[in-house]
Motif scaffolding. Structure first.
Motif, PDB file in Angstrom:
ATOM      1  N   MET A  73       0.841  -1.181   0.000  1.00 55.95           N
ATOM      2  CA  MET A  73       0.000   0.000   0.000  1.00 55.95           C
ATOM      3  C   MET A  73       0.885   1.243   0.000  1.00 55.95           C
ATOM      4  SD  MET A  73      -2.847   1.243   2.779  1.00 55.95           S
ATOM      5  CE  MET A  73      -1.711   1.593   4.104  1.00 55.95           C
ATOM      6  N   ARG A  74       0.644   2.136  -0.949  1.00 51.46           N
ATOM      7  CA  ARG A  74       1.384   3.405  -1.015  1.00 51.46           C
ATOM      8  C   ARG A  74       0.627   4.493  -0.284  1.00 51.46           C
ATOM      9  NH1 ARG A  74       4.751   4.178  -6.480  1.00 51.46           N
ATOM     10  NH2 ARG A  74       5.443   2.031  -6.660  1.00 51.46           N
ATOM     11  N   SER A  75       1.374   5.300   0.450  1.00 53.10           N
ATOM     12  CA  SER A  75       0.788   6.438   1.148  1.00 53.10           C
ATOM     13  C   SER A  75       1.621   7.679   0.878  1.00 53.10           C
ATOM     14  CB  SER A  75       0.757   6.191   2.657  1.00 53.10           C
ATOM     15  OG  SER A  75      -0.094   5.131   2.975  1.00 53.10           O
ATOM     16  N   THR A  76       0.939   8.778   0.590  1.00 47.96           N
ATOM     17  CA  THR A  76       1.619  10.060   0.443  1.00 47.96           C
ATOM     18  C   THR A  76       1.666  10.715   1.812  1.00 47.96           C
ATOM     19  OG1 THR A  76       0.838  10.291  -1.828  1.00 47.96           O
ATOM     20  CG2 THR A  76       1.584  12.297  -0.721  1.00 47.96           C
ATOM     21  N   LEU A  77       2.867  10.897   2.324  1.00 46.24           N
ATOM     22  CA  LEU A  77       3.027  11.513   3.642  1.00 46.24           C
ATOM     23  C   LEU A  77       2.909  13.018   3.504  1.00 46.24           C
ATOM     24  CD1 LEU A  77       6.027   9.433   4.995  1.00 46.24           C
ATOM     25  CD2 LEU A  77       3.593   8.923   5.091  1.00 46.24           C
ATOM     26  N   LYS A  78       2.299  13.630   4.488  1.00 45.31           N
ATOM     27  CA  LYS A  78       2.098  15.076   4.486  1.00 45.31           C
ATOM     28  C   LYS A  78       2.963  15.710   5.570  1.00 45.31           C
ATOM     29  CE  LYS A  78      -2.549  14.705   2.650  1.00 45.31           C
ATOM     30  NZ  LYS A  78      -2.213  14.874   1.272  1.00 45.31           N
ATOM     31  N   MET A  79       3.320  16.972   5.341  1.00 48.50           N
ATOM     32  CA  MET A  79       4.133  17.700   6.314  1.00 48.50           C
ATOM     33  C   MET A  79       3.353  17.844   7.611  1.00 48.50           C
ATOM     34  SD  MET A  79       6.896  19.184   7.172  1.00 48.50           S
ATOM     35  CE  MET A  79       7.750  19.280   5.618  1.00 48.50           C
ATOM     36  N   PRO A  80       3.883  17.298   8.705  1.00 48.03           N
ATOM     37  CA  PRO A  80       3.190  17.455   9.978  1.00 48.03           C
ATOM     38  C   PRO A  80       3.361  18.865  10.537  1.00 48.03           C
ATOM     39  CG  PRO A  80       5.262  16.328  10.310  1.00 48.03           C
ATOM     40  CD  PRO A  80       5.102  16.527   8.816  1.00 48.03           C
ATOM     41  N   LYS A  81       2.522  19.217  11.469  1.00 50.35           N
ATOM     42  CA  LYS A  81       2.684  20.486  12.191  1.00 50.35           C
ATOM     43  C   LYS A  81       3.861  20.287  13.136  1.00 50.35           C
ATOM     44  CE  LYS A  81       0.274  24.262  14.076  1.00 50.35           C
ATOM     45  NZ  LYS A  81       0.781  25.399  13.321  1.00 50.35           N
ATOM     46  N   VAL A  82       4.908  21.077  12.976  1.00 52.30           N
ATOM     47  CA  VAL A  82       6.141  20.853  13.740  1.00 52.30           C
ATOM     48  C   VAL A  82       6.378  21.852  14.866  1.00 52.30           C
ATOM     49  CG1 VAL A  82       7.314  19.623  11.900  1.00 52.30           C
ATOM     50  CG2 VAL A  82       7.501  22.090  12.022  1.00 52.30           C
ATOM     51  N   VAL A  85      15.473  20.315  -1.067  1.00 52.78           N
ATOM     52  CA  VAL A  85      16.232  21.098  -0.095  1.00 52.78           C
ATOM     53  C   VAL A  85      16.098  22.573  -0.454  1.00 52.78           C
ATOM     54  CG1 VAL A  85      18.544  21.607   0.776  1.00 52.78           C
ATOM     55  CG2 VAL A  85      17.836  19.232   0.434  1.00 52.78           C
ATOM     56  N   GLY A  86      15.829  23.393   0.560  1.00 50.65           N
ATOM     57  CA  GLY A  86      15.678  24.834   0.370  1.00 50.65           C
ATOM     58  C   GLY A  86      14.244  25.272   0.126  1.00 50.65           C
ATOM     59  N   GLU A  87      13.372  24.315  -0.142  1.00 43.77           N
ATOM     60  CA  GLU A  87      11.967  24.629  -0.444  1.00 43.77           C
ATOM     61  C   GLU A  87      11.192  24.951   0.839  1.00 43.77           C
ATOM     62  OE1 GLU A  87       8.256  22.499  -2.808  1.00 43.77           O
ATOM     63  OE2 GLU A  87      10.035  21.335  -2.371  1.00 43.77           O
ATOM     64  N   GLU A  88      10.302  25.937   0.753  1.00 41.69           N
ATOM     65  CA  GLU A  88       9.378  26.237   1.853  1.00 41.69           C
ATOM     66  C   GLU A  88       8.138  25.372   1.664  1.00 41.69           C
ATOM     67  OE1 GLU A  88       8.540  30.377   2.388  1.00 41.69           O
ATOM     68  OE2 GLU A  88      10.663  30.900   2.436  1.00 41.69           O
ATOM     69  N   VAL A  89       7.775  24.632   2.708  1.00 36.59           N
ATOM     70  CA  VAL A  89       6.674  23.675   2.620  1.00 36.59           C
ATOM     71  C   VAL A  89       5.663  23.972   3.725  1.00 36.59           C
ATOM     72  CG1 VAL A  89       6.070  21.222   2.680  1.00 36.59           C
ATOM     73  CG2 VAL A  89       8.250  21.940   1.693  1.00 36.59           C
ATOM     74  N   PRO A  90       4.391  24.173   3.368  1.00 34.06           N
ATOM     75  CA  PRO A  90       3.372  24.425   4.387  1.00 34.06           C
ATOM     76  C   PRO A  90       2.931  23.134   5.072  1.00 34.06           C
ATOM     77  CG  PRO A  90       2.393  24.523   2.208  1.00 34.06           C
ATOM     78  CD  PRO A  90       3.865  24.316   2.014  1.00 34.06           C
ATOM     79  N   THR A  91       2.413  23.274   6.275  1.00 37.88           N
ATOM     80  CA  THR A  91       1.827  22.144   6.993  1.00 37.88           C
ATOM     81  C   THR A  91       0.738  21.518   6.120  1.00 37.88           C
ATOM     82  OG1 THR A  91       2.267  23.175   9.128  1.00 37.88           O
ATOM     83  CG2 THR A  91       0.542  21.496   9.078  1.00 37.88           C
ATOM     84  N   GLY A  92       0.769  20.185   6.026  1.00 40.96           N
ATOM     85  CA  GLY A  92      -0.242  19.467   5.260  1.00 40.96           C
ATOM     86  C   GLY A  92       0.120  19.216   3.807  1.00 40.96           C
ATOM     87  N   ALA A  93       1.221  19.796   3.328  1.00 38.12           N
ATOM     88  CA  ALA A  93       1.638  19.588   1.935  1.00 38.12           C
ATOM     89  C   ALA A  93       2.253  18.192   1.788  1.00 38.12           C
ATOM     90  CB  ALA A  93       2.652  20.643   1.524  1.00 38.12           C
ATOM     91  N   PRO A  94       2.098  17.570   0.603  1.00 37.27           N
ATOM     92  CA  PRO A  94       2.712  16.254   0.376  1.00 37.27           C
ATOM     93  C   PRO A  94       4.235  16.350   0.420  1.00 37.27           C
ATOM     94  CG  PRO A  94       1.251  16.878  -1.443  1.00 37.27           C
ATOM     95  CD  PRO A  94       1.335  18.055  -0.531  1.00 37.27           C
ATOM     96  N   THR A  95       4.890  15.366   1.042  1.00 32.29           N
ATOM     97  CA  THR A  95       6.347  15.388   1.167  1.00 32.29           C
ATOM     98  C   THR A  95       7.012  14.223   0.433  1.00 32.29           C
ATOM     99  OG1 THR A  95       6.237  14.209   3.269  1.00 32.29           O
ATOM    100  CG2 THR A  95       6.333  16.631   3.344  1.00 32.29           C
ATOM    101  N   LEU A  96       6.510  13.014   0.672  1.00 34.23           N
ATOM    102  CA  LEU A  96       7.046  11.865  -0.043  1.00 34.23           C
ATOM    103  C   LEU A  96       6.053  10.728  -0.056  1.00 34.23           C
ATOM    104  CD1 LEU A  96       8.151   9.624   2.232  1.00 34.23           C
ATOM    105  CD2 LEU A  96      10.038  11.196   2.354  1.00 34.23           C
ATOM    106  N   VAL A  97       6.324   9.752  -0.937  1.00 28.42           N
ATOM    107  CA  VAL A  97       5.466   8.579  -1.059  1.00 28.42           C
ATOM    108  C   VAL A  97       6.196   7.397  -0.452  1.00 28.42           C
ATOM    109  CG1 VAL A  97       4.258   7.043  -2.656  1.00 28.42           C
ATOM    110  CG2 VAL A  97       4.390   9.493  -3.150  1.00 28.42           C
ATOM    111  N   LEU A  98       5.544   6.733   0.511  1.00 30.19           N
ATOM    112  CA  LEU A  98       6.109   5.587   1.209  1.00 30.19           C
ATOM    113  C   LEU A  98       5.214   4.391   0.986  1.00 30.19           C
ATOM    114  CD1 LEU A  98       8.483   4.961   3.146  1.00 30.19           C
ATOM    115  CD2 LEU A  98       6.944   5.486   5.033  1.00 30.19           C
ATOM    116  N   GLU A  99       5.808   3.286   0.572  1.00 32.90           N
ATOM    117  CA  GLU A  99       5.053   2.054   0.326  1.00 32.90           C
ATOM    118  C   GLU A  99       5.339   1.066   1.439  1.00 32.90           C
ATOM    119  OE1 GLU A  99       3.936  -0.884  -3.339  1.00 32.90           O
ATOM    120  OE2 GLU A  99       5.854   0.144  -3.413  1.00 32.90           O
ATOM    121  N   ALA A 100       4.291   0.596   2.103  1.00 26.36           N
ATOM    122  CA  ALA A 100       4.439  -0.354   3.200  1.00 26.36           C
ATOM    123  C   ALA A 100       4.658  -1.748   2.668  1.00 26.36           C
ATOM    124  CB  ALA A 100       3.205  -0.336   4.097  1.00 26.36           C
TER     125      ALA A 100
END
Length: 78
Positions: free
Chosen positions: A1-10, A63-78
């Motif tokens: 199963m592939r999941s698109t991870l989102k930027m968490p609130k940090v 690297v260097g990109e500004e990313v808002p909370t909730g934006a897609p970051t990477l795809v991880l397959e379990a």
């Protein structure tokens, strides 16, 4: 199963972070809790861990990109 991870609130006030370092590449196997990338807020640098074990299939941030909370970051397959 592939999941698109989102930027968490940090942070309490940070709604956007800067990607400082990528710690994985496409094809890497990662363990649950393993750090994926480093972000910087206006107050600190933080590492973002994998929510589950899997294989990195796609990286959607740079690297260097500004990313808002909730934006897609990477795809991880379990």
């Amino acid at each position: 199963m592939r999941s698109t991870l989102k930027m968490p609130k940090v942070g309490d006030a940070a709604n956007e972070v800067v990607i400082m370092e990528l710690l994985v590449k496409v094809g890497d196997a990662v363990a649950e809790g393993q750090n994926l990338f480093v972000v910087e807020t206006d107050k600190a640098q933080l590492e973002v861990p994998a929510p589950f074990a899997g294989t990195v299939r796609d990286i959607l941030i740079k690297v260097g990109e500004e990313v808002p909370t909730g934006a897609p970051t990477l795809v991880l397959e379990a």
